[in-house]
Design a protein around this motif. Structure first.
Motif, PDB file in Angstrom:
ATOM      1  N   LEU A 121      80.415  87.971  19.267  1.00 32.38           N
ATOM      2  CA  LEU A 121      81.014  87.331  20.450  1.00 32.38           C
ATOM      3  C   LEU A 121      82.074  88.228  21.088  1.00 32.38           C
ATOM      4  O   LEU A 121      82.176  88.314  22.318  1.00 32.38           O
ATOM      5  CB  LEU A 121      81.620  85.981  20.059  1.00 32.38           C
ATOM      6  N   THR A 122      82.877  88.889  20.254  1.00 29.91           N
ATOM      7  CA  THR A 122      83.912  89.785  20.798  1.00 29.91           C
ATOM      8  C   THR A 122      83.279  90.936  21.568  1.00 29.91           C
ATOM      9  O   THR A 122      83.715  91.275  22.681  1.00 29.91           O
ATOM     10  CB  THR A 122      84.782  90.349  19.660  1.00 29.91           C
ATOM     11  N   ALA A 123      82.236  91.542  20.981  1.00 30.08           N
ATOM     12  CA  ALA A 123      81.556  92.650  21.671  1.00 30.08           C
ATOM     13  C   ALA A 123      80.962  92.174  22.992  1.00 30.08           C
ATOM     14  O   ALA A 123      81.032  92.876  24.010  1.00 30.08           O
ATOM     15  CB  ALA A 123      80.469  93.234  20.765  1.00 30.08           C
ATOM     16  N   ALA A 124      80.398  90.957  22.989  1.00 28.09           N
ATOM     17  CA  ALA A 124      79.768  90.436  24.210  1.00 28.09           C
ATOM     18  C   ALA A 124      80.812  90.178  25.299  1.00 28.09           C
ATOM     19  O   ALA A 124      80.625  90.553  26.468  1.00 28.09           O
ATOM     20  CB  ALA A 124      79.012  89.139  23.882  1.00 28.09           C
ATOM     21  N   VAL A 125      81.926  89.531  24.926  1.00 32.53           N
ATOM     22  CA  VAL A 125      82.968  89.231  25.925  1.00 32.53           C
ATOM     23  C   VAL A 125      83.592  90.530  26.462  1.00 32.53           C
ATOM     24  O   VAL A 125      83.800  90.680  27.678  1.00 32.53           O
ATOM     25  CB  VAL A 125      84.057  88.324  25.313  1.00 32.53           C
ATOM     26  N   CYS A 126      83.867  91.462  25.564  1.00 30.80           N
ATOM     27  CA  CYS A 126      84.461  92.737  26.006  1.00 30.80           C
ATOM     28  C   CYS A 126      83.488  93.528  26.880  1.00 30.80           C
ATOM     29  O   CYS A 126      83.904  94.223  27.822  1.00 30.80           O
ATOM     30  CB  CYS A 126      84.874  93.571  24.791  1.00 30.80           C
ATOM     31  N   PHE A 127      82.196  93.409  26.591  1.00 30.64           N
ATOM     32  CA  PHE A 127      81.188  94.073  27.423  1.00 30.64           C
ATOM     33  C   PHE A 127      81.241  93.525  28.848  1.00 30.64           C
ATOM     34  O   PHE A 127      81.145  94.277  29.817  1.00 30.64           O
ATOM     35  CB  PHE A 127      79.807  93.858  26.800  1.00 30.64           C
ATOM     36  N   LEU A 128      81.413  92.215  28.968  1.00 27.47           N
ATOM     37  CA  LEU A 128      81.523  91.601  30.302  1.00 27.47           C
ATOM     38  C   LEU A 128      82.765  92.103  31.032  1.00 27.47           C
ATOM     39  O   LEU A 128      82.727  92.373  32.238  1.00 27.47           O
ATOM     40  CB  LEU A 128      81.564  90.074  30.172  1.00 27.47           C
ATOM     41  N   PHE A 129      83.883  92.232  30.290  1.00 25.56           N
ATOM     42  CA  PHE A 129      85.111  92.749  30.913  1.00 25.56           C
ATOM     43  C   PHE A 129      84.940  94.210  31.331  1.00 25.56           C
ATOM     44  O   PHE A 129      85.511  94.646  32.326  1.00 25.56           O
ATOM     45  CB  PHE A 129      86.292  92.623  29.945  1.00 25.56           C
ATOM     46  N   LEU A 130      84.164  94.965  30.567  1.00 25.17           N
ATOM     47  CA  LEU A 130      83.936  96.370  30.941  1.00 25.17           C
ATOM     48  C   LEU A 130      83.112  96.476  32.218  1.00 25.17           C
ATOM     49  O   LEU A 130      83.399  97.265  33.109  1.00 25.17           O
ATOM     50  CB  LEU A 130      83.212  97.098  29.808  1.00 25.17           C
ATOM     51  N   LEU A 131      82.075  95.621  32.301  1.00 23.07           N
ATOM     52  CA  LEU A 131      81.143  95.734  33.428  1.00 23.07           C
ATOM     53  C   LEU A 131      81.627  95.020  34.684  1.00 23.07           C
ATOM     54  O   LEU A 131      81.008  95.148  35.740  1.00 23.07           O
ATOM     55  CB  LEU A 131      79.780  95.156  33.021  1.00 23.07           C
ATOM     56  N   ALA A 132      82.700  94.260  34.592  1.00 25.80           N
ATOM     57  CA  ALA A 132      83.124  93.401  35.702  1.00 25.80           C
ATOM     58  C   ALA A 132      83.298  94.143  37.026  1.00 25.80           C
ATOM     59  O   ALA A 132      83.040  93.584  38.089  1.00 25.80           O
ATOM     60  CB  ALA A 132      84.422  92.690  35.333  1.00 25.80           C
ATOM     61  N   GLY A 133      83.708  95.400  36.959  1.00 22.87           N
ATOM     62  CA  GLY A 133      83.974  96.120  38.206  1.00 22.87           C
ATOM     63  C   GLY A 133      82.853  97.026  38.664  1.00 22.87           C
ATOM     64  O   GLY A 133      83.007  97.757  39.649  1.00 22.87           O
ATOM     65  N   THR A 134      81.718  96.987  37.985  1.00 20.32           N
ATOM     66  CA  THR A 134      80.619  97.891  38.349  1.00 20.32           C
ATOM     67  C   THR A 134      79.848  97.350  39.547  1.00 20.32           C
ATOM     68  O   THR A 134      79.775  96.127  39.760  1.00 20.32           O
ATOM     69  CB  THR A 134      79.659  98.076  37.162  1.00 20.32           C
ATOM     70  N   PRO A 135      79.225  98.223  40.330  1.00 19.03           N
ATOM     71  CA  PRO A 135      78.453  97.775  41.505  1.00 19.03           C
ATOM     72  C   PRO A 135      77.354  96.799  41.138  1.00 19.03           C
ATOM     73  O   PRO A 135      77.065  95.870  41.904  1.00 19.03           O
ATOM     74  CB  PRO A 135      77.882  99.092  42.047  1.00 19.03           C
ATOM     75  N   LEU A 136      76.742  96.968  39.967  1.00 17.65           N
ATOM     76  CA  LEU A 136      75.657  96.074  39.558  1.00 17.65           C
ATOM     77  C   LEU A 136      76.129  94.623  39.505  1.00 17.65           C
ATOM     78  O   LEU A 136      75.476  93.710  40.036  1.00 17.65           O
ATOM     79  CB  LEU A 136      75.136  96.507  38.175  1.00 17.65           C
ATOM     80  N   VAL A 137      77.280  94.403  38.893  1.00 12.50           N
ATOM     81  CA  VAL A 137      77.823  93.054  38.748  1.00 12.50           C
ATOM     82  C   VAL A 137      78.351  92.541  40.083  1.00 12.50           C
ATOM     83  O   VAL A 137      78.083  91.396  40.479  1.00 12.50           O
ATOM     84  CB  VAL A 137      78.942  93.047  37.686  1.00 12.50           C
ATOM     85  N   LEU A 138      79.074  93.386  40.799  1.00 17.86           N
ATOM     86  CA  LEU A 138      79.677  92.944  42.056  1.00 17.86           C
ATOM     87  C   LEU A 138      78.617  92.611  43.101  1.00 17.86           C
ATOM     88  O   LEU A 138      78.758  91.634  43.857  1.00 17.86           O
ATOM     89  CB  LEU A 138      80.629  94.020  42.578  1.00 17.86           C
ATOM     90  N   ASP A 139      77.542  93.405  43.151  1.00 16.88           N
ATOM     91  CA  ASP A 139      76.462  93.121  44.105  1.00 16.88           C
ATOM     92  C   ASP A 139      75.780  91.796  43.786  1.00 16.88           C
ATOM     93  O   ASP A 139      75.364  91.060  44.687  1.00 16.88           O
ATOM     94  CB  ASP A 139      75.434  94.255  44.078  1.00 16.88           C
ATOM     95  N   PHE A 140      75.677  91.482  42.494  1.00 21.66           N
ATOM     96  CA  PHE A 140      75.062  90.212  42.096  1.00 21.66           C
ATOM     97  C   PHE A 140      75.897  89.023  42.582  1.00 21.66           C
ATOM     98  O   PHE A 140      75.373  88.075  43.164  1.00 21.66           O
ATOM     99  CB  PHE A 140      74.927  90.172  40.570  1.00 21.66           C
ATOM    100  N   PHE A 141      77.208  89.105  42.360  1.00 19.59           N
ATOM    101  CA  PHE A 141      78.075  87.982  42.743  1.00 19.59           C
ATOM    102  C   PHE A 141      78.314  87.922  44.250  1.00 19.59           C
ATOM    103  O   PHE A 141      78.655  86.861  44.784  1.00 19.59           O
ATOM    104  CB  PHE A 141      79.415  88.081  42.012  1.00 19.59           C
ATOM    105  N   ARG A 142      78.148  89.054  44.921  1.00 18.31           N
ATOM    106  CA  ARG A 142      78.398  89.096  46.368  1.00 18.31           C
ATOM    107  C   ARG A 142      77.462  88.148  47.125  1.00 18.31           C
ATOM    108  O   ARG A 142      77.777  87.672  48.220  1.00 18.31           O
ATOM    109  CB  ARG A 142      78.254  90.533  46.865  1.00 18.31           C
TER     110      ARG A 142
END
Length: 244
Positions: A166-187
């Motif tokens: 769970l820690t690795a999964a949550v931290c992975f989300l925090f790492l990817l939060a600012g990437t274009p892949l994630v931001l384009d999805f939420f945009r």
């Protein structure tokens, strides 16, 4: 303060009471060296800096920090020693803070032992030591944020493997939060203000900013606030689970 110091010494000493701590440090140093000199092309780049070294730190921490944090509270809960700890004349906050500081200091020791890499690049060229110092500071702060997340999740379960995943999964989300892949999805679903807020949560973007040699107060506050919020949640979770 004396109580926190006593607990801190006890916890830090417990890390070195078993071979696990030494194995962790050896693995950390071996992986950091392999990533820097082989995958990062340290010599092939022909530049006197430690960019290849620090570029891999977020991904190293993604797996190694949860390995440290998973036992912080899960082991105490499984063995029943958490009840003993909470009956001692210490507050919940003192226990949470001391355990976190001990684990953070342990990771800091592992980070300090990478100093030969700094010496190597200083010997080979004329790097900007200010940038390297800032990168070390950013790396340490980021490790603290990883650790605070892991400490909170460790308090929520008795199973160390579950805490690790769970820690690795949550931290992975925090790492990817600012990437274009994630931001384009939420945009596609949210206004720009929400997108900016999601981007601001990224460990990676704040660490990258500091590792460029710019110690921006906003990046420092971000990491310290993240640590504070997750430690507060850590104390709340322990309080809710202490009757289990």
């Amino acid at each position: 303060m004396n109580t926190i110091l006593t607990l801190f010494k006890r916890e830090l000493g417990s890390y070195f009471a078993t071979p696990v701590a030494y194995v962790f440090i050896v693995i950390f140093l071996a992986l950091a060296g392999a990533f820097t000199f082989y995958l990062g092309g340290f010599y092939e780049r022909g530049q006197a800096d430690l960019q290849p070294f620090f570029n891999f730190h977020p991904w190293l921490y993604l797996f190694l920090v949860p390995a440290v944090s998973m036992r912080m509270w899960a082991e105490e809960r499984k063995s029943g020693t958490i009840e003993l700890l909470l009956t001692l004349p210490v507050t919940m906050w003192q226990a949470v803070f001391a355990k976190f500081l001990a684990a953070w200091a342990f990771i800091g020791i592992a980070l300090l032992l990478t100093f030969p890499v700094w010496i190597t690049v200083d010997y080979l060229g004329s790097p900007d030591n200010g940038v390297i110092f800032a990168s070390y500071l950013g790396s340490f702060l980021m490790a603290g944020a990883f650790l605070a997340v892991g400490s909170c999740i460790s308090a929520a379960t008795r199973n160390q493997v579950v805490a690790f995943i769970l820690t690795a999964a949550v931290c992975f989300l925090f790492l990817l939060a600012g990437t274009p892949l994630v931001l384009d999805f939420f945009r596609a679903f949210f206004p720009q203000g929400v997108i900016d807020a999601i981007a601001g949560l990224s460990f990676l973007s704040h660490f990258t900013s500091i590792s460029k040699g710019v110690i921006d107060l906003r990046d420092m506050i971000y990491f310290l606030a993240t640590i504070g919020v997750w430690l507060y949640a850590n104390a709340v979770v322990i309080d809710l689970k202490k009757a289990d």
